[in-house]
Design a protein around this motif. Structure first.
Motif, PDB file in Angstrom:
ATOM      1  N   SER A  68       0.611  -1.095  -0.083  1.00  0.00           N
ATOM      2  CA  SER A  68      -0.107   0.072  -0.197  1.00  0.00           C
ATOM      3  C   SER A  68       0.933   1.104   0.010  1.00  0.00           C
ATOM      4  CB  SER A  68      -0.776  -0.023   1.183  1.00  0.00           C
ATOM      5  OG  SER A  68      -0.183  -0.020   2.346  1.00  0.00           O
ATOM      6  N   HIS A  69       2.050   1.289   0.746  1.00  0.00           N
ATOM      7  CA  HIS A  69       2.790   2.179   0.759  1.00  0.00           C
ATOM      8  C   HIS A  69       3.467   2.685  -0.612  1.00  0.00           C
ATOM      9  CE1 HIS A  69       2.565   2.749   4.991  1.00  0.00           C
ATOM     10  NE2 HIS A  69       2.638   1.582   5.207  1.00  0.00           N
ATOM     11  N   SER A  89       1.121   4.081  -3.017  1.00  0.00           N
ATOM     12  CA  SER A  89       0.652   5.453  -2.635  1.00  0.00           C
ATOM     13  C   SER A  89       1.653   6.507  -2.991  1.00  0.00           C
ATOM     14  CB  SER A  89       0.278   5.518  -1.303  1.00  0.00           C
ATOM     15  OG  SER A  89       1.465   5.447  -0.266  1.00  0.00           O
TER      16      SER A  89
END
Length: 125
Positions: free
Chosen positions: A11-12, A15
């Motif tokens: 997810s990092h 993003s």
């Protein structure tokens, strides 16, 4: 710098908060990170570290038991649902090994890690 599975950080990465510089694999990870170079492509030849899992048993375990356990594991790993769970966890399912193949694999890997532990002075805490 970290060595870890992709799952806890994806997810990092998606993003833009985290950037993966290299994959420590012999070839690019085409399924998930095709744009990320291998460590060798980035100037670190020989720097490879793949995550693997295996089932081991005590040394005195009779060969028929070892072969039976190995058969169960290979059957389980061959199931489409199991393969999907591995892929969903960002793990690359490899061909399962016979007990003898896995033993040979460990024998090839052990000296490499023994040298790294010796040279770095790494200790279990």
């Amino acid at each position: 710098m970290m060595h870890l599975s992709l799952q806890p950080v994806i997810s990092h990465v998606q993003s833009g908060a985290l950037r993966i510089l290299v994959v420590a694999l012999p070839e690019r990870w085409k399924d998930y990170l095709p744009q990320v170079p291998t460590s060798a492509e980035a100037g670190l030849p020989g720097y490879e570290m793949a995550l693997w899992f295996g089932l081991v048993a005590p040394r005195a375990t009779p060969p028929p038991i070892i072969n039976q356990l190995n058969g169960y594991m290979r059957s389980m790993i061959a199931e489409p649902a199991a393969k999907k769970r591995l892929v969903d966890a960002f793990l690359r399912p490899a061909e399962s090994m016979s007990a003898a193949e896995f033993q040979a694999f460990i024998r090839r890997e052990a000296p490499r890690w023994e040298r790294i532990v010796r040279e770095t002075g790494a200790k279990l805490d």
